[in-house]
Every structure is written in structure tokens, then in C-alpha cells.
Design a protein around this motif. Structure first.
Motif, PDB file in Angstrom:
ATOM      1  N   CYS A  84     -10.516   5.114   1.834  1.00 21.98           N
ATOM      2  CA  CYS A  84      -9.819   4.881   2.331  1.00 21.98           C
ATOM      3  C   CYS A  84      -9.038   2.583   2.193  1.00 21.98           C
ATOM      4  O   CYS A  84     -10.826   1.921   2.529  1.00 21.98           O
ATOM      5  CB  CYS A  84      -9.957   4.988   4.242  1.00 21.98           C
ATOM      6  SG  CYS A  84      -8.793   3.975   4.942  1.00 21.98           S
ATOM      7  N   ARG A  85      -8.437   2.203   2.039  1.00 28.16           N
ATOM      8  CA  ARG A  85      -8.416   1.206   1.313  1.00 28.16           C
ATOM      9  C   ARG A  85      -7.669   0.444   2.258  1.00 28.16           C
ATOM     10  O   ARG A  85      -6.452   0.723   2.555  1.00 28.16           O
ATOM     11  CB  ARG A  85      -7.514   1.337   0.049  1.00 28.16           C
ATOM     12  CG  ARG A  85      -7.188  -0.016  -0.444  1.00 28.16           C
ATOM     13  CD  ARG A  85      -6.562  -0.012  -2.023  1.00 28.16           C
ATOM     14  NE  ARG A  85      -5.820  -1.050  -2.654  1.00 28.16           N
ATOM     15  CZ  ARG A  85      -5.615  -1.943  -2.967  1.00 28.16           C
ATOM     16  NH1 ARG A  85      -4.664  -2.166  -1.702  1.00 28.16           N
ATOM     17  NH2 ARG A  85      -5.438  -2.618  -3.423  1.00 28.16           N
ATOM     18  N   LEU A  86      -8.599  -0.876   3.012  1.00 29.81           N
ATOM     19  CA  LEU A  86      -8.477  -1.871   3.717  1.00 29.81           C
ATOM     20  C   LEU A  86      -8.076  -3.161   2.694  1.00 29.81           C
ATOM     21  O   LEU A  86      -8.731  -3.872   2.315  1.00 29.81           O
ATOM     22  CB  LEU A  86      -9.000  -1.625   5.098  1.00 29.81           C
ATOM     23  CG  LEU A  86      -9.587  -0.661   5.384  1.00 29.81           C
ATOM     24  CD1 LEU A  86     -10.483  -0.990   6.289  1.00 29.81           C
ATOM     25  CD2 LEU A  86      -8.416  -0.498   6.431  1.00 29.81           C
ATOM     26  N   GLN A  93      -4.294   0.567   6.015  1.00 28.65           N
ATOM     27  CA  GLN A  93      -4.391   1.193   5.207  1.00 28.65           C
ATOM     28  C   GLN A  93      -3.812   2.471   4.711  1.00 28.65           C
ATOM     29  O   GLN A  93      -2.827   2.017   4.912  1.00 28.65           O
ATOM     30  CB  GLN A  93      -5.648   1.779   6.011  1.00 28.65           C
ATOM     31  CG  GLN A  93      -4.633   2.865   6.734  1.00 28.65           C
ATOM     32  CD  GLN A  93      -4.844   4.420   6.033  1.00 28.65           C
ATOM     33  OE1 GLN A  93      -4.292   4.701   5.180  1.00 28.65           O
ATOM     34  NE2 GLN A  93      -6.559   4.793   4.967  1.00 28.65           N
ATOM     35  N   CYS A  94      -4.667   2.609   3.143  1.00 30.33           N
ATOM     36  CA  CYS A  94      -3.880   3.223   2.655  1.00 30.33           C
ATOM     37  C   CYS A  94      -5.020   4.318   2.014  1.00 30.33           C
ATOM     38  O   CYS A  94      -6.038   3.989   2.158  1.00 30.33           O
ATOM     39  CB  CYS A  94      -3.063   2.922   1.359  1.00 30.33           C
ATOM     40  SG  CYS A  94      -3.848   2.140   0.123  1.00 30.33           S
ATOM     41  N   THR A  95      -4.718   5.560   1.818  1.00 23.82           N
ATOM     42  CA  THR A  95      -5.510   6.238   1.308  1.00 23.82           C
ATOM     43  C   THR A  95      -5.194   7.173   0.195  1.00 23.82           C
ATOM     44  O   THR A  95      -4.282   7.038  -0.713  1.00 23.82           O
ATOM     45  CB  THR A  95      -5.924   7.829   2.096  1.00 23.82           C
ATOM     46  OG1 THR A  95      -5.735   7.984   3.300  1.00 23.82           O
ATOM     47  CG2 THR A  95      -6.301   8.499   2.229  1.00 23.82           C
ATOM     48  N   VAL A  96      -6.849   6.746  -1.219  1.00 21.81           N
ATOM     49  CA  VAL A  96      -6.342   7.413  -1.782  1.00 21.81           C
ATOM     50  C   VAL A  96      -7.579   7.780  -2.752  1.00 21.81           C
ATOM     51  O   VAL A  96      -8.560   7.656  -2.782  1.00 21.81           O
ATOM     52  CB  VAL A  96      -6.188   5.837  -2.963  1.00 21.81           C
ATOM     53  CG1 VAL A  96      -5.661   5.567  -4.190  1.00 21.81           C
ATOM     54  CG2 VAL A  96      -5.553   3.721  -2.085  1.00 21.81           C
ATOM     55  N   PRO A  97      -6.917   8.619  -3.521  1.00 19.10           N
ATOM     56  CA  PRO A  97      -7.706   9.902  -4.841  1.00 19.10           C
ATOM     57  C   PRO A  97      -7.992   8.931  -5.858  1.00 19.10           C
ATOM     58  O   PRO A  97      -7.479   8.134  -7.066  1.00 19.10           O
ATOM     59  CB  PRO A  97      -6.861  10.588  -4.588  1.00 19.10           C
ATOM     60  CG  PRO A  97      -5.234  10.418  -5.333  1.00 19.10           C
ATOM     61  CD  PRO A  97      -5.904   8.813  -4.081  1.00 19.10           C
ATOM     62  N   PHE A  98      -9.396   9.185  -6.598  1.00 17.85           N
ATOM     63  CA  PHE A  98      -9.322   8.990  -7.461  1.00 17.85           C
ATOM     64  C   PHE A  98     -10.629   9.763  -8.704  1.00 17.85           C
ATOM     65  O   PHE A  98     -10.810  10.221  -7.438  1.00 17.85           O
ATOM     66  CB  PHE A  98     -10.541   7.655  -7.797  1.00 17.85           C
ATOM     67  CG  PHE A  98     -10.268   6.374  -7.074  1.00 17.85           C
ATOM     68  CD1 PHE A  98      -9.215   5.436  -7.874  1.00 17.85           C
ATOM     69  CD2 PHE A  98     -10.272   6.168  -6.068  1.00 17.85           C
ATOM     70  CE1 PHE A  98      -8.700   3.942  -7.767  1.00 17.85           C
ATOM     71  CE2 PHE A  98      -9.085   4.758  -5.213  1.00 17.85           C
ATOM     72  CZ  PHE A  98      -8.590   3.416  -6.669  1.00 17.85           C
ATOM     73  N   CYS A 128       0.743  -1.051  -0.179  1.00 20.93           N
ATOM     74  CA  CYS A 128      -0.117  -0.007  -0.298  1.00 20.93           C
ATOM     75  C   CYS A 128       1.324   1.379   0.184  1.00 20.93           C
ATOM     76  O   CYS A 128       1.017   1.895   0.889  1.00 20.93           O
ATOM     77  CB  CYS A 128      -0.980  -0.037   1.269  1.00 20.93           C
ATOM     78  SG  CYS A 128      -2.325   1.171   1.078  1.00 20.93           S
ATOM     79  N   PRO A 129       1.142   1.544  -0.995  1.00 19.53           N
ATOM     80  CA  PRO A 129       2.023   2.885  -1.508  1.00 19.53           C
ATOM     81  C   PRO A 129       1.996   4.175  -0.406  1.00 19.53           C
ATOM     82  O   PRO A 129       2.633   4.821  -0.264  1.00 19.53           O
ATOM     83  CB  PRO A 129       1.993   3.162  -3.023  1.00 19.53           C
ATOM     84  CG  PRO A 129       1.606   1.841  -3.488  1.00 19.53           C
ATOM     85  CD  PRO A 129       0.533   1.171  -2.591  1.00 19.53           C
ATOM     86  N   ALA A 130       0.916   3.917   0.134  1.00 19.47           N
ATOM     87  CA  ALA A 130       1.336   5.645   0.332  1.00 19.47           C
ATOM     88  C   ALA A 130       0.554   5.644   1.544  1.00 19.47           C
ATOM     89  O   ALA A 130       0.797   5.742   2.362  1.00 19.47           O
ATOM     90  CB  ALA A 130      -0.560   5.964   0.234  1.00 19.47           C
ATOM     91  N   ALA A 131       0.377   4.396   2.396  1.00 20.88           N
ATOM     92  CA  ALA A 131       0.442   3.900   3.632  1.00 20.88           C
ATOM     93  C   ALA A 131       1.833   4.292   4.659  1.00 20.88           C
ATOM     94  O   ALA A 131       2.221   2.912   5.971  1.00 20.88           O
ATOM     95  CB  ALA A 131      -0.389   2.491   4.588  1.00 20.88           C
ATOM     96  N   ARG A 132       2.398   5.376   4.521  1.00 18.49           N
ATOM     97  CA  ARG A 132       3.248   5.864   5.255  1.00 18.49           C
ATOM     98  C   ARG A 132       3.902   6.697   6.114  1.00 18.49           C
ATOM     99  O   ARG A 132       2.788   7.576   5.419  1.00 18.49           O
ATOM    100  CB  ARG A 132       5.276   5.767   4.181  1.00 18.49           C
ATOM    101  CG  ARG A 132       4.772   4.307   4.142  1.00 18.49           C
ATOM    102  CD  ARG A 132       6.830   4.400   3.119  1.00 18.49           C
ATOM    103  NE  ARG A 132       5.495   5.168   1.671  1.00 18.49           N
ATOM    104  CZ  ARG A 132       6.487   5.637   0.498  1.00 18.49           C
ATOM    105  NH1 ARG A 132       6.960   6.259   0.801  1.00 18.49           N
ATOM    106  NH2 ARG A 132       5.662   6.171  -0.431  1.00 18.49           N
ATOM    107  N   SER A 165     -13.922   2.464   2.455  1.00 19.27           N
ATOM    108  CA  SER A 165     -13.964   3.060   2.804  1.00 19.27           C
ATOM    109  C   SER A 165     -14.418   4.439   1.384  1.00 19.27           C
ATOM    110  O   SER A 165     -12.842   4.738   2.434  1.00 19.27           O
ATOM    111  CB  SER A 165     -14.072   3.320   4.458  1.00 19.27           C
ATOM    112  OG  SER A 165     -14.798   4.261   5.289  1.00 19.27           O
ATOM    113  N   ILE A 166     -15.141   5.022   2.059  1.00 18.26           N
ATOM    114  CA  ILE A 166     -15.634   6.517   1.584  1.00 18.26           C
ATOM    115  C   ILE A 166     -15.397   7.732   2.325  1.00 18.26           C
ATOM    116  O   ILE A 166     -16.064   7.450   2.981  1.00 18.26           O
ATOM    117  CB  ILE A 166     -16.748   6.750   0.292  1.00 18.26           C
ATOM    118  CG1 ILE A 166     -16.427   5.986  -0.387  1.00 18.26           C
ATOM    119  CG2 ILE A 166     -16.698   7.939  -0.411  1.00 18.26           C
ATOM    120  CD1 ILE A 166     -17.475   5.252  -1.174  1.00 18.26           C
TER     121      ILE A 166
END
Lengths: 262, 262
Positions: free
Chosen positions: A134-136, A61-66, A20-24, A84-85
Motif C-alpha cells: 500500500c503506497r502512500l 493510497q494505491c495498492t501496487v504489486p511487485f 497514483c494510477p491504481a487509486a480509483r 506498507s506491506i
DNA sequence: GATATGCCTTGATCTGGATCAAGAGCATGG
DNA sequence: CCATGCTCTTGATCCAGATCAAGGCATATC
């Protein structure tokens, strides 16, 4: 900017399950959510969890934009993550070979979707507006659930609520008239807005008439006619195509429930 | 004999949550299920659970018989128990004030229904045939789930499967033609029969045409006509109204999926 | 074995919503 | 400012499935 990360998600190998690249810590967005990643507050999946559980979730988790029209995942893809939105709106749908489409649900801020234990997604998920999720990773969530009953319990609660919604929607599709469907749909949006702390009445419809039609089993024309008629009758105000103000909620509710209203 | 216990269930006070008159070793039926109460074998909810978990379930469950047309619970009743079917068939439905009815699901041997954490049932459940069910008090099941992750996990799996079924059914109701609906319905029954170890083809329909119609959003007449036409076309055999033999499963499947078959 | 009672099927007709066909906003971009 | 391309609305027809209306055809009752 979202584009590339979207693509990365889609082409993800099975290893994607856990990466989850953004989960840092470095890239985490400021916020006041339980884990510090989002501003969902009490709407957050992890709200009220023990600190240890929250930090476990935080790690995976990682927070991702679309962007609008981006596809989060497709029907048949291996179900590697739950979403989760945090902001925006998502539609999930199934397609028939000849192109007929059924939008089985819309999801908004605070909603979760994508549960599918050890299988494939049963539907395609597509962003309607720009979306933050939020991607789990499913596997990690599952592992955690086995040690933290509160997690498993919350999943069950979310799924129970979703099942009840499906019963209602099946009633709508199986037995309601066009007019009743549109009334029910608008009231449903209104209720859900209120439940997440937004006003229930001037509503902004993030989806177009075609999406509404494909959700409630009608055509664009019929949806449009029903809304125009509600406006003519003074039940609604439609300052613009995507703005709906509910003028007579009780009358609308009576129609939605099947009162023989004209 | 079932009559009285049914009545007892309906008039049950909140204490009913935990009491289960039949759940004593003395009245337990002989069987080869994991807990000794039923003969569901691998279809049983508790199949494969640790002995300690099984015995915990065994203590709180009770096996209850119902007769055809008995109501197990009504929409709005407090959701005090979950049901697992040992034998027979159950339909669950929602009613509109004017009597329109939508059967949201049929349940058979091995199926579970009635999940509703801390709320009310979202639908009415009624026996179609004489039925034997394993009744698990919701609260007790919940308590157990918090200590035995395997239990919670299995609940989630059952609910996930049910959600996927709902997506399919929503597609059916929202976008399929009458012919496609009937084909899909029959194939679905066939698949489910096979999944519980019964033959997928000569099918015995426990429900009448009216129930089928109220499930797939049609009228009795339309269901009847569709089935007659399938018979005329050689896709089905209908030795009697409740017996269906699928002669050309592939052709039927093509129709169900939306091939423009005639 | 005549009579009733429930489905289920079949036929004739009707209709709500689909389909077909123009317009009417209303952004975006040149 | 006017094209260009949307989506949305509105009107005119059409048709799949509903509704209305009889029959079949079981099983049950006496």
C-alpha cells in the motif's frame, strides 16, 4: 503485469508524488481492511482511524504489486512515498562503492518503511518475494497528519518501534558472536511472525543465506555453519534450506542473549 | 549540586512524569533560546514554534544539570521524559549479561534522545562530561503534539534523521573494516560539530578510546592503532589523546567510504 | 617530588570468522 | 533422462582484529 507498473514508478517525475494510477474505486481490490483496500485488519496503518481520516487515506493510497527482485526505490531517490506491506517480504540495503552490501532491515506483512521527510531515501528497497504494498504519497500523508493527530501519532509509534529495533541490531552487529547473531536473527523472525498472528515456529525464510549474512554482518558460509550446528545440537530442525523449526526456543534464546553456550 | 537532583530523578515515582521541580520562573536560567531557558537558538527543539506552543513547552520543561558519569536513565526504566542537550555529551548504550557493551549513540548540544511512547527506555543514558539538558515530560509533550502539528512534525523529523544515522551505523558495523570505521567515526563527529555551528576540525573528543571502541564495534587497542596510523600517514594530527585535527579530510573520507586506501 | 591511578599506546601472540575451494542438493528446461 | 545453473553445505587455510602483556604519560594526592 507488475513489471510495467514498477517501471512507471521508477521513472516517475515529481508529479508522481500525488498521482497514483491504481487509486480509483474501479481498480480497488476487495478486502476487509479499514479502507477496503487490503486485508491487513489490525496490522493496517489506518486501523482504528476515524472514518474521515480513513477515507482521506483511501483517496491517496494505491495498492501496487511487485515481483521478486523488483526494486521499489533506490538509495538517493527523492522520498515521495511511504510503503506498507500487505503481502510478501522486502529487504532494504545500502551498498558501498566496492559492492559490499549491508541489509539494514527486512520487512513483512504489516510493516511500513520509506519514511524520509523532504529528503531522499537512505537505502534501496527490493522485493524478496512477490509483494503487495500500500503506497502512500509522503506529501499527502504529511498534510493529513497535520490535521489528524492520530495519523502523526501512529507514525511516531512506528518509528519509535523501528528505532528500538535498530538499537538491538546495532548491539548484535557490534558485540555478538556469529552463533549469537544467527540465534538472535531466527528468534527475531519468529517473534515478528507471532506478532502478526502467524505461528512462531515452523518458519519459512523468504530470504537466502546471502541475504541473512548481509543483514547480520557475516558470510554465507558462517551462517550456514551456525545453522547446521544448531541442527546438529537439536536446537533447530531444518527440513529444507528455507524451512526452520525451532525445537528449543529457550536454549536458543539463552545463546542469543550471550549465555556461554558451547 | 547536580548530584541530588540526579538522585531525585532516579527515584522518581510515576508522578515524576509531570513534576519538574526546576520548572518555575524563579529558577530559570537566563538565556536567549526561544523559551528563555537555554541558549540553543536555532538548534532548540522549540525554535520557530508559535509563541503559544513555546509557552506550553516552557511550562512543562525543566533544565537539569548532570555530572560526568551520572546516569540519566537506565534501560528498562519507564520512558517518562525526552531530553534535549544544551551542553555537554551523553552516551547511550545497551549491556549484555556478561558485560559486553554496545554504545548505540553519542549525543551532543542540540541533540534529542529518549523517545519511547508508552514504553520503557531501550537503552541506558550516561553523561560523558558535565551536561545540561532540557527535560520534557513525554506525556505532556504528547498531549501538546496532538494540538500543535508543528511539534509532532518536528519530532518526526528528528526521528527520521536518527533513523538515517542508524542505517549508516549498521553499514559501518556490518561491513566496514577497522580503519574505515575509525575514519567514518571521526568524520561523523566533525560533520555534526559543523552542523551545530562549531569548527569541524580541531575536534575535542569528549569520550575515551574505550567508548569509541564500544560504539564502532572494536577494541581499545584497535582504535588506538588506527588513529596512530592515521597520524603517521599525515591524515590526522593528535596533539593529545582527546584532540584531533583532521589534516586531509578528503583522503579520510575516501577511506571511510571504502576506497582501498593502504 | 614520590606514589598512585587511569587512560593510552605499542608489541607479541592467538583465534573466530573470512576466504578459498570443492561438492551436494534441487529446481528448470531441453 | 541428463545438462545447467543455482544456492547451500562442508572442508582447508588464512588473516584482521582480539587478546594478552608491558610500558608510557598524564593528572591527582599527599
Amino acid at each position: 503485469m507488475a513489471r510495467s507498473s514498477v517501471t512507471a514508478l521508477h521513472t516517475g517525475t515529481p508529479a508522481d508524488t500525488d498521482t497514483c494510477p491504481a487509486a480509483r474505486p474501479g481498480v480497488r481490490a476487495p478486502g476487509r481492511g479499514p479502507c477496503g483496500h487490503c486485508d491487513l485488519g489490525p496490522l493496517a496503518f489506518c486501523d482504528g482511524f476515524a472514518p474521515r481520516t480513513v477515507s482521506n487515506l483511501w483517496r491517496v493510497q494505491c495498492t501496487v504489486p511487485f515481483e521478486a527482485h523488483d526494486t521499489l526505490f533506490r538509495e538517493g531517490d527523492p522520498g515521495v512515498a511511504v510503503y506498507s506491506i500487505v503481502s510478501g517480504a522486502v529487504k532494504v540495503y545500502k551498498l558501498m562503492p566496492d559492492g559490499r552490501r549491508q541489509i539494514t532491515a527486512f520487512f513483512f506483512r504489516g510493516d511500513m518503511f520509506g519514511f524520509c521527510l523532504g529528503g531522499s531515501y537512505a537505502y534501496t528497497a527490493e522485493a524478496i518475494t512477490p509483494v503487495g504494498v500500500c503506497r502512500l504519497p509522503m506529501q499527502r500523508l504529511n498534510d493529513l497528519a497535520n490535521t489528524a493527530p492520530e495519523v502523526q501519532d501512529r507514525i511516531v509509534r512506528r518509528m519509535t518501534a523501528k528505532l528500538a529495533q535498530f538499537h538491538d541490531h546495532v548491539l548484535l552487529l557490534g558485540r555478538k558472536t556469529a552463533r549469537e547473531r544467527v540465534a538472535t536473527f531466527l528468534l527475531g523472525l519468529s517473534d515478528r511472525a507471532r506478532r502478526r498472528g502467524e505461528p512462531g515456529s515452523p518458519l519459512t525464510l523468504p530470504m537466502g543465506r546471502a541475504d541473512i549474512a548481509d543483514h547480520i554482518g557475516l558470510t554465507v558460509e558462517t551462517v550456514s555453519r551456525a545453522m547446521t550446528r544448531f541442527k546438529r545440537e537439536g536446537l533447530l530442525d531444518l527440513p529444507s534450506a528455507s524451512q526452520v523449526s525451532i525445537r528449543q526456543p529457550d536454549a536458543l534464546r539463552a545463546i542469543a542473549e550471550g549465555a556461554t553456550g558451547g
